[in-house]
Design an enzyme around this catalytic site. Structure first.
Site, PDB file in Angstrom:
ATOM      1  N   TYR A 173       0.858  -1.187   0.000  1.00 46.85           N
ATOM      2  CA  TYR A 173       0.000   0.000   0.000  1.00 46.85           C
ATOM      3  C   TYR A 173       0.892   1.234   0.000  1.00 46.85           C
ATOM      4  O   TYR A 173       0.824   2.095   0.874  1.00 46.85           O
ATOM      5  CB  TYR A 173      -0.977   0.005   1.173  1.00 46.85           C
ATOM      6  CG  TYR A 173      -2.276   0.708   0.821  1.00 46.85           C
ATOM      7  CD1 TYR A 173      -3.189   0.111  -0.059  1.00 46.85           C
ATOM      8  CD2 TYR A 173      -2.575   1.970   1.320  1.00 46.85           C
ATOM      9  CE1 TYR A 173      -4.358   0.765  -0.414  1.00 46.85           C
ATOM     10  CE2 TYR A 173      -3.742   2.618   0.973  1.00 46.85           C
ATOM     11  CZ  TYR A 173      -4.629   2.018   0.100  1.00 46.85           C
ATOM     12  OH  TYR A 173      -5.788   2.671  -0.253  1.00 46.85           O
TER      13      TYR A 173
ATOM     14  N   LYS B 160       9.850   7.419  10.506  1.00 51.07           N
ATOM     15  CA  LYS B 160       8.555   7.553  11.186  1.00 51.07           C
ATOM     16  C   LYS B 160       8.431   6.495  12.275  1.00 51.07           C
ATOM     17  O   LYS B 160       7.874   6.751  13.335  1.00 51.07           O
ATOM     18  CB  LYS B 160       7.388   7.427  10.200  1.00 51.07           C
ATOM     19  CG  LYS B 160       6.024   7.616  10.869  1.00 51.07           C
ATOM     20  CD  LYS B 160       4.908   7.684   9.858  1.00 51.07           C
ATOM     21  CE  LYS B 160       4.619   6.324   9.258  1.00 51.07           C
ATOM     22  NZ  LYS B 160       3.932   5.421  10.244  1.00 51.07           N
ATOM     23  N   ASP B 161       8.941   5.303  12.007  1.00 54.46           N
ATOM     24  CA  ASP B 161       9.001   4.266  13.036  1.00 54.46           C
ATOM     25  C   ASP B 161      10.441   4.188  13.535  1.00 54.46           C
ATOM     26  O   ASP B 161      11.206   3.302  13.161  1.00 54.46           O
ATOM     27  CB  ASP B 161       8.530   2.920  12.488  1.00 54.46           C
ATOM     28  CG  ASP B 161       8.245   1.916  13.594  1.00 54.46           C
ATOM     29  OD1 ASP B 161       8.801   2.087  14.699  1.00 54.46           O
ATOM     30  OD2 ASP B 161       7.476   0.964  13.361  1.00 54.46           O
TER      31      ASP B 161
ATOM     32  N   MET C  88       2.953  10.553   6.622  1.00 56.57           N
ATOM     33  CA  MET C  88       2.399   9.604   5.669  1.00 56.57           C
ATOM     34  C   MET C  88       2.393   8.202   6.260  1.00 56.57           C
ATOM     35  O   MET C  88       3.358   7.764   6.871  1.00 56.57           O
ATOM     36  CB  MET C  88       3.209   9.620   4.370  1.00 56.57           C
ATOM     37  CG  MET C  88       3.038  10.888   3.575  1.00 56.57           C
ATOM     38  SD  MET C  88       3.914  10.816   1.992  1.00 56.57           S
ATOM     39  CE  MET C  88       3.471  12.417   1.322  1.00 56.57           C
TER      40      MET C  88
ATOM     41  N   GLY D 184       6.043   8.327   0.802  1.00 55.09           N
ATOM     42  CA  GLY D 184       7.123   8.013   1.731  1.00 55.09           C
ATOM     43  C   GLY D 184       7.918   6.816   1.253  1.00 55.09           C
ATOM     44  O   GLY D 184       9.162   6.819   1.256  1.00 55.09           O
ATOM     45  N   HIS D 185       7.221   5.752   0.834  1.00 49.56           N
ATOM     46  CA  HIS D 185       7.909   4.589   0.275  1.00 49.56           C
ATOM     47  C   HIS D 185       8.654   4.969  -1.000  1.00 49.56           C
ATOM     48  O   HIS D 185       9.776   4.502  -1.243  1.00 49.56           O
ATOM     49  CB  HIS D 185       6.907   3.473  -0.039  1.00 49.56           C
ATOM     50  CG  HIS D 185       6.172   2.953   1.143  1.00 49.56           C
ATOM     51  ND1 HIS D 185       4.826   3.177   1.336  1.00 49.56           N
ATOM     52  CD2 HIS D 185       6.585   2.217   2.210  1.00 49.56           C
ATOM     53  CE1 HIS D 185       4.439   2.587   2.456  1.00 49.56           C
ATOM     54  NE2 HIS D 185       5.485   2.018   3.017  1.00 49.56           N
TER      55      HIS D 185
END
Length: 290
Positions: free
Chosen positions: A38, A155-156, A190, A42-43
């Protein structure tokens, strides 16, 4: 772009990609972007960074059941293979690995990878076993791809710290490349899970980036500490009626130790990390003060 669904196809595709790269005078270096699909911008930014630094850009798309708890959203986690492949192709990806669960776990696994010390706090406290699932699947991907570099979004930040620790402890030769968090124009980090948010939840979720965005101003206040920064963030999030705080913490980075007495200039990076639910959707965000 080669799309592999089995381990044999993946190994053949990587071998072909390396051979072609060395034939063009390259080193045959592989950059891996591990994802659960998905894909969003960002990816895409991770793929772009990998394209700049490697001869072969590889992407894995696998919703890993091991990192979901019994009451979490594995079954409803958003999936859109056609869209993912279109994004991968646009970013110049060479190899995409899209296995199903039976390929990654052909039988009940009796071996897992566990990173102690970094996984008991933050998301690890509210999602027991989550990081065992992350470490296990990432270690499998590192063995399958044997990448030179692997790209993870900050983000993580806890996940990045865990993967780095695992990589060092188990002597994987891969270099872990942390990449900046990308945000929507209105500031929301995101995330594939943003699609779950109702319009009202989406609007109120902006309180997370607003709170973190005020940190630089708060840092200028005399006597500010990690504990006070945490309190300010909690108070700001509390202005959103739909926000249910899972955690807001001030910790060292990458050690993830409590840092309530941290002060600017003490030489230790500080991570302000949070997880907040809006309805059924759990969002994470953070700010790293280096």
């Amino acid at each position: 772009m080669i799309v592999a669904t089995t381990i044999e196809q993946l190994r053949d595709a990587l071998a072909a990609g390396k051979k072609a790269a060395t034939g063009r005078g390259g080193k045959g270096e592989v950059g891996l972007v591990p994802t659960m699909g998905y894909l969003h911008e960002g990816h895409a930014s991770l793929l772009q960074r990998a394209r700049l630094e490697n001869d072969v850009v590889a992407l894995s798309i696998f919703v890993n059941p091991l990192q979901f708890g019994p009451n979490e959203d594995f079954a409803r986690y958003p999936r859109d293979a056609e869209r993912d492949l279109a994004i991968a192709r646009k970013e110049g990806t060479d190899v995409v690995f899209m296995p199903d669960v039976t390929v990654m776990y052909p039988r009940p696994s009796q071996t897992t990878v566990s990173v102690s010390g970094l996984t008991e706090s933050l998301c690890g406290a509210s999602r027991p076993g989550h990081f065992d699932g992350v470490a296990t699947v990432v270690s499998k991907l590192f063995h399958l791809f044997d990448p030179d570099r692997a790209y993870f979004g900050m983000k993580d930040a806890q996940q990045v710290a865990v993967v780095r620790q695992m990589t060092d402890d188990l002597n994987f030769r891969v270099r872990i490349v942390p990449c900046p968090t990308l945000r929507e124009p209105d500031g929301l980090a995101m995330s594939s899970r943003n699609v779950y948010l109702s319009p009202e939840e989406r609007e109120q979720a902006l309180v997370l980036s607003r709170a973190l965005g005020r940190v630089d101003g708060w840092l200028a206040e005399p006597g500010i500490t990690g504990a006070r920064l945490r309190e300010r963030i909690v108070d700001t999030i509390g202005t959103a009626p739909l926000a249910v705080v899972d955690y807001v913490e001030a910790v060292t980075y990458p050690g993830l130790l409590p840092a309530g007495d941290w002060q600017p200039g003490d030489g230790t990076p500080l991570l302000l990390a949070l997880a907040v639910k809006f309805g059924r959707t759990r969002l994470i965000d953070n700010k790293l003060i280096e």
